[in-house]
Design a protein around this motif. Structure first.
Motif, PDB file in Angstrom:
ATOM      1  N   HIS A 156      -2.663  -0.684  -6.019  1.00 47.94           N
ATOM      2  CA  HIS A 156      -3.766   0.435  -5.296  1.00 47.94           C
ATOM      3  C   HIS A 156      -4.984  -0.572  -5.315  1.00 47.94           C
ATOM      4  O   HIS A 156      -5.917  -1.352  -4.570  1.00 47.94           O
TER       5      HIS A 156
ATOM      6  N   TRP B  25       0.650  -1.159  -0.187  1.00 50.10           N
ATOM      7  CA  TRP B  25      -0.314   0.414   0.121  1.00 50.10           C
ATOM      8  C   TRP B  25       0.793   1.593   0.512  1.00 50.10           C
ATOM      9  O   TRP B  25       0.763   2.207  -0.558  1.00 50.10           O
TER      10      TRP B  25
ATOM     11  N   TYR C 279      -7.194   3.842  -6.819  1.00 47.58           N
ATOM     12  CA  TYR C 279      -5.920   4.697  -7.315  1.00 47.58           C
ATOM     13  C   TYR C 279      -5.787   5.788  -7.609  1.00 47.58           C
ATOM     14  O   TYR C 279      -5.427   6.904  -6.645  1.00 47.58           O
TER      15      TYR C 279
ATOM     16  N   VAL D 177      -7.864  -0.356  -3.185  1.00 47.29           N
ATOM     17  CA  VAL D 177      -8.148   1.384  -3.555  1.00 47.29           C
ATOM     18  C   VAL D 177      -8.091   2.009  -5.163  1.00 47.29           C
ATOM     19  O   VAL D 177      -7.366   1.132  -5.788  1.00 47.29           O
TER      20      VAL D 177
ATOM     21  N   HIS E 146       1.007   4.033  -3.216  1.00 51.58           N
ATOM     22  CA  HIS E 146       1.351   5.478  -2.020  1.00 51.58           C
ATOM     23  C   HIS E 146       2.389   5.996  -2.865  1.00 51.58           C
ATOM     24  O   HIS E 146       2.299   7.606  -3.409  1.00 51.58           O
TER      25      HIS E 146
END
Length: 381
Positions: A119, A93, A126, A124, A97
């Protein structure tokens, strides 16, 4: 300088003997060796390979857990797998990031391809998050413009005005809860706070629309030019969900829950815990427009050590001040840069060595609201 405004209210800063920093970005950047800003794609890819190798090893070892006949042994081993896999996946992660910040590579396409893959693997969106997170970095510590970690004001907390408040600066009985209820709230937020934020903008800045979400390309937090980036983000997460559904049908839901879903919840836990404690602490102020500027906001972060987890989390927690000052700096230079920044900032560098569990409890109890007025305000309870 904004400080020349005679209407600026610094009462709380004066009361707490907090000296407002006056650094320029150039001054801070010059304090760090130039090589710390250099990005190396191959070196970044090494960390991706490192993390996915660990993930694969843990996954492979987990395939033997159910071969043990004694249930207590299986349970202990599953718990160990969930915790370890959650720790390692949190590192992935962090790398994704970095892609969102452009610190993974000097090549924008490499950043976006790798960020989207990593991600999406962790559900997530992205680009959606990359865009909103950039607003957090640009406006950290601003009461008017910050998009997350926004303190409730006295009025929003349902408290009487300061002049009419018999409990003064606190503690306030309205916030009194049993330790069990507090623990339940903490667990709920630590496990579900992250998906609630990206799904319905829980705890984020309010927008005048029905559905603010990182999955809504029409959301007011995005411009028309960002529409297809958000759509691509949704597609990336959808692909991962499709694989999870496929494997659930193939191997059973319990298998997917054990191997993926529970470690995913642990990733949520680490993500929320780390970011919450980076930006929520009794000694951290928030600025209103009269005093806020980028560098002052960037310094409103707390560096904390998580011991051996710093290694697996790529030092995101113990070098966060530098990360906010220079978000395109790769994580493998952040520790060195932090040492230089610490010397330059002196008393304005904020770190805390309180044990993590104690720091979480303290912040949860003591960081309840800030005053409705004042250009620099501190948490009260």
């Amino acid at each position: 300088m904004v400080e020349s405004n005679t209407n600026i209210k610094k009462n709380e800063a004066i009361e707490r003997k907090f000296e407002i920093p006056n650094f320029t970005i150039k001054e801070l950047r010059d304090a760090v060796p130039k090589h710390c800003f250099e990005r190396d794609t191959l070196r970044s890819m090494y960390f991706v390979a490192h993390d996915f190798t660990l993930i694969s090893i843990l996954f492979y070892l987990a395939t033997f857990i159910n071969t043990f006949q004694w249930l207590p042994v299986r349970m202990v081993m599953w718990v160990a797998y969930w915790i370890c896999q959650g720790v390692v996946c949190t590192g992935v992660w962090v790398l994704a990031h970095e892609c969102g910040h452009g610190s993974f590579s000097s090549n924008k396409n490499v950043n976006n391809i790798m960020g989207l893959i990593m991600h999406s693997f962790l559900l997530v969106p992205y680009h959606s998050w990359r865009i909103s997170h950039s607003q957090h970095h640009k406006n950290t510590g601003s009461m008017e413009k910050e998009v997350v970690f926004i303190p409730l004001t006295r009025k929003q907390s349902g408290l009487p005005s300061k002049s009419e408040d018999t409990e003064g600066d606190g503690p306030h009985s309205i916030f009194e809860e049993s330790p069990i209820l507090i623990m339940l709230d903490i667990v709920k937020v630590m496990l579900l706070g992250w998906p609630a934020y990206i799904l319905v903008n829980a705890t984020g800045r309010a927008y005048p629309e029905k559905w603010t979400s990182h999955f809504n390309p029409f959301s007011l937090q995005y411009t028309k030019n960002q529409f297809w980036d958000v759509v691509l983000s949704v597609v990336g997460v959808s692909v991962t969900i499709s694989f999870l559904v496929y494997f659930s049908n193939l191997y059973g839901s319990a298998t997917v829950i054990n191997y993926y879903v529970i470690p995913y919840l642990f990733v949520n836990f680490w993500l929320v815990l780390i970011t919450y404690l980076q930006h929520t602490d009794p000694k951290l102020p928030h600025y209103r427009e009269g005093l806020w500027n980028f560098q002052r906001g960037a310094l409103l972060a707390v560096d904390r050590s998580y011991g051996i987890l710093n290694y697996f989390h790529h030092n995101i927690a113990d070098t966060h001040v530098v990360h906010h000052l220079f978000s395109t700096m790769p994580h493998y230079h952040a520790k060195e840069a932090t040492e230089h920044i610490k010397k330059h900032l002196g008393k304005h560098y904020i770190s805390d060595n309180t044990p993590i569990a104690r720091a979480l409890w303290r912040s949860w109890i003591k960081c309840r609201f800030v005053e409705d007025e004042g250009d620099i305000v501190f948490f009260k309870y």
